[in-house]
Design an enzyme around this catalytic site. Structure first.
Site, PDB file in Angstrom:
ATOM      1  N   HIS A 383       0.834  -1.209   0.000  1.00 54.83           N
ATOM      2  CA  HIS A 383       0.000   0.000   0.000  1.00 54.83           C
ATOM      3  C   HIS A 383       0.870   1.262   0.000  1.00 54.83           C
ATOM      4  O   HIS A 383       0.527   2.253   0.641  1.00 54.83           O
ATOM      5  CB  HIS A 383      -0.934  -0.006   1.220  1.00 54.83           C
ATOM      6  N   GLN A 408      -5.733  -4.434  -5.327  1.00 57.85           N
ATOM      7  CA  GLN A 408      -6.465  -3.242  -5.758  1.00 57.85           C
ATOM      8  C   GLN A 408      -5.969  -2.703  -7.103  1.00 57.85           C
ATOM      9  O   GLN A 408      -6.467  -1.674  -7.571  1.00 57.85           O
ATOM     10  CB  GLN A 408      -6.374  -2.127  -4.703  1.00 57.85           C
ATOM     11  N   ASP A 447      -0.468  -5.556   5.621  1.00 58.23           N
ATOM     12  CA  ASP A 447      -1.507  -6.332   4.942  1.00 58.23           C
ATOM     13  C   ASP A 447      -1.341  -6.275   3.426  1.00 58.23           C
ATOM     14  O   ASP A 447      -0.769  -5.346   2.872  1.00 58.23           O
ATOM     15  CB  ASP A 447      -2.895  -5.807   5.317  1.00 58.23           C
ATOM     16  N   GLU A 448      -1.840  -7.297   2.779  1.00 55.27           N
ATOM     17  CA  GLU A 448      -2.051  -7.341   1.329  1.00 55.27           C
ATOM     18  C   GLU A 448      -0.804  -7.023   0.519  1.00 55.27           C
ATOM     19  O   GLU A 448      -0.868  -6.386  -0.535  1.00 55.27           O
ATOM     20  CB  GLU A 448      -3.202  -6.405   0.930  1.00 55.27           C
ATOM     21  N   VAL A 449       0.346  -7.458   0.989  1.00 61.42           N
ATOM     22  CA  VAL A 449       1.546  -7.364   0.146  1.00 61.42           C
ATOM     23  C   VAL A 449       1.384  -8.365  -0.990  1.00 61.42           C
ATOM     24  O   VAL A 449       1.097  -9.543  -0.769  1.00 61.42           O
ATOM     25  CB  VAL A 449       2.816  -7.661   0.957  1.00 61.42           C
TER      26      VAL A 449
END
EC number: 3.2.1.52
Length: 638
Positions: A383, A408, A447-449
């Site tokens: 992010h 995303q 998160d969400e790497v």
């Protein structure tokens, strides 16, 4: 989002109450004032300025005061020479020859400030305009008490009269009076059209409020005893006292709207969980300082005690960092010509905004007065698009464009642990976070790497070879362990999303993980030794739509969550009994990709936030869906 306050609310140091008194000789009557010093030091040679629609004449027959100035609605008065207000003392004075008898509560003192002997100016908290009829009248309706969250224990007998104002009895300390004034200001900010529940000026029909201390009670626990002539509030310290006053304010406010106030009985109350949080994403959408301040007020009203402040993401970087002004001058701006393109809701207009150090200090101080801890989040290593756009030297120049993308759709958005500047910048970020936020925890995301992160970076590949690891998950664990050590050097502990525990994770001691994915992940992390906070997306993500109807607004990836479903969800069912000591609490999350207006925010967040608040405070056996449904109309909105 538009401002609700001119500034962040300031600390209570002075409190002004006013009463209108009719007079036979003058139908307009007089205004009687009580100014309380609630600070820690005495004051003298001061001036009080205030504004009121019922302005005094230039020869107002002042009693125990001198009228120094009156222009329009503005007045400035001074006490008699030699008057000294010690902490907890009150100055009483009156003015006559006012411009007509007031007909409504709002025609009293609108605003006030003090000018001290050294020239410093201080805001003054202002109570309602009082008159002799205050607090009279009969109560109506069934024996329903407006309390949200519901207390752990309540045995109450309803009164057949309205309670009047709640007024500290003689002998209250300056700290106790200040707590009442703080709650007066809170209720006035949240419900500006309603009477405030409290006053420091006692009139017939009021209910006296007495205070007691009991160190045996927990830090956030309180007890209320309703007796013939008064209410006794017992607490161990400021947090419990605040929650007791909040409960009293809710009871009083509800009694004016068809509920009841107790005549006798008691409330013995304490929080179920120590961590009762709410997250707000201010990266996707910028919220003004005033809106964040109001949101803190709402958290306090619901007895939530943690504000998880999401300050960076792919879409924007929102916190001023000394030494790296580009993070906000570039990283907080989006638009057709900006380094960051328009995102959801931007259109062709530029958007931006960030929080200065002064903004943060003011909000941290307000939160502390409301017994709320602010846990800031800078989301790393993923992010990171905004940070990388602001500081291009953070990227490996030999990493191909579009080598990987996040869920995303943001390409190459992870900070690279093999780039030296990464650690220099993060050191500066952590220095500022540690200076600005007293929280023992700093949240670092995690998160969400993306699965393919760094695999096409020559620098990262060499680092993996040196470390003897392979793959993004292993390199992220190395990254987070280094971050954990940097936080430890600054006297802070690591908080992160549950992915921080992936692979080898980080050291479990002192680490707190926010679990947003499947409940089983939370149980597994607790089994490994991590402290956890449960924030299940299917129940406590308040950006999710409230139903599956096509016309319902909100996100859908975690399903739809009705108010009843949010209320009924029980986190304790997901954690084995032997691991419950590792469950520190619960948290609501508000992500803002699709929240483009105050109306949309209120539609999604309220009253579901109240449901989460009750889950965090109220014992499971004391929850009642039918009762809760009837009380959510009393909850404030942004």
């Amino acid at each position: 989002m538009t401002d609700r306050y001119a500034t962040v609310p300031e600390a209570t140091r002075f409190h002004l109450d006013c009463r209108w008194q009719p007079a036979d000789a003058d139908p307009a009557g007089r205004l009687l004032f009580e100014l309380w010093n609630l600070g820690a030091t005495p004051v003298e040679s001061f001036r009080l300025a205030f504004t009121t629609l019922r302005f005094a004449g230039h020869d107002p027959a002042a009693d125990n005061a001198r009228l120094l100035d009156r222009r329009g609605y503005f007045h400035e008065v001074a006490p008699p020479d030699g008057l000294r207000l010690a902490p907890g003392d009150v100055w009483r004075f009156s003015l006559g020859d006012i411009a007509g008898a007031p007909q409504h509560r709002g025609e009293g003192i609108v605003s006030a400030y003090m000018t001290l002997a050294d020239g410093a100016r201080w805001p003054v908290t202002v109570g309602d305009l009082r008159h002799e009829a205050s607090g009279q009248g009969a109560a109506a309706g069934p024996a329903v008490y407006a309390l949200t969250p519901w207390p752990a224990e309540a045995e109450l007998t309803p009164s057949d009269r309205l309670p009047g104002y709640l007024v500290p009895a003689d002998g209250a300390t300056a700290d106790e009076l200040s707590a009442v004034s703080t709650m007066t200001a809170l209720f006035r900010r949240l419900f500006p059209l309603e009477p405030v529940p409290f006053s420091l000026m006692a009139l017939p029909g009021d209910r006296l409020l007495r205070f007691a201390s009991d160190a045996a009670l927990g830090r956030e626990a309180y007890r209320l005893d309703f007796r013939d002539d008064d209410v006794l509030l017992t607490a161990a310290g400021p947090a419990g006292r605040q929650y007791g006053l909040t409960a009293l304010g809710q009871l009083s406010r509800g009694a004016r709207a068809g509920c009841r106030f107790p005549a006798h009985g008691h409330i013995a109350d304490a929080a179920r969980f120590a961590w009762r949080g709410c997250h707000l994403d201010t990266a996707r959408r910028f919220f003004s300082v005033a809106d964040v301040a109001r949101f803190l007020d709402i958290l306090a009203y619901l007895r939530l005690n943690i504000f998880h402040w999401h300050l960076s993401d792919d879409e924007a970087w929102r916190l001023e960092i000394r030494g790296y002004p580009e993070l906000t001058s570039i990283g907080s701006q989006r638009g057709p010509e900006a380094a960051l393109p328009p995102q959801l809701g931007d259109g062709h207009h530029s958007s931006g905004g960030f929080y200065s150090h002064a903004d943060v200090r003011a909000l941290v101080a307000q939160a502390a007065r409301l017994n709320i801890g602010i846990v800031p989040e800078i989301d790393i290593p993923g992010h990171g698009t905004a940070a990388l756009a602001a500081l291009p030297a953070l990227a490996d120049p030999d990493e191909p464009a579009g080598a990987y993308a996040s869920v995303q759709g943001f390409a190459n958005n992870a900070l690279n642990p093999a780039v030296g500047l990464t650690w220099t910048v993060l050191g500066a970020v952590f220095d500022d976070l540690a200076e600005l936020f007293p929280s023992p925890y700093l949240h670092v995301g995690g998160d969400e790497v993306a699965e393919g992160a760094w695999l096409f970076s020559p620098l990262a590949r060499r680092l993996m070879a040196d470390l003897g690891v392979d793959g993004a998950e292993a390199l992220q664990s190395h990254f987070m362990r280094k971050v954990q050590a940097m936080l430890g050097q600054r006297g802070r502990k690591l908080a992160g999303w549950n992915e921080v525990g992936n692979g080898d994770g980080v050291e479990t001691e002192g680490t707190l993980l926010t679990v947003w994915q499947k409940a089983a992940i939370g149980a597994g992390l607790a089994r490994r030794g991590y402290d956890i906070v449960m924030a299940p997306a299917e129940a406590y993500y308040l950006d999710m739509a409230r139903s599956s109807d096509w016309d319902e607004a909100g996100m859908s990836w975690a399903g739809a969550t009705s108010l009843e479903a949010a209320y009924a969800y029980e986190v304790g069912d997901d954690i084995p009994a032997d691991l419950l000591p590792k469950l520190k609490g619960i948290q609501a999350c508000i992500w803002t990709e699709l929240i483009a207006s105050r109306a949309h925010f209120n539609h999604l967040v309220f009253p579901r936030l109240a449901a989460v608040a009750e889950a965090g405070w109220t014992p499971t056996a004391r929850k009642d869906w039918s009762r809760f449904q009837g009380l959510v109309r009393f909850c404030p909105t942004l």
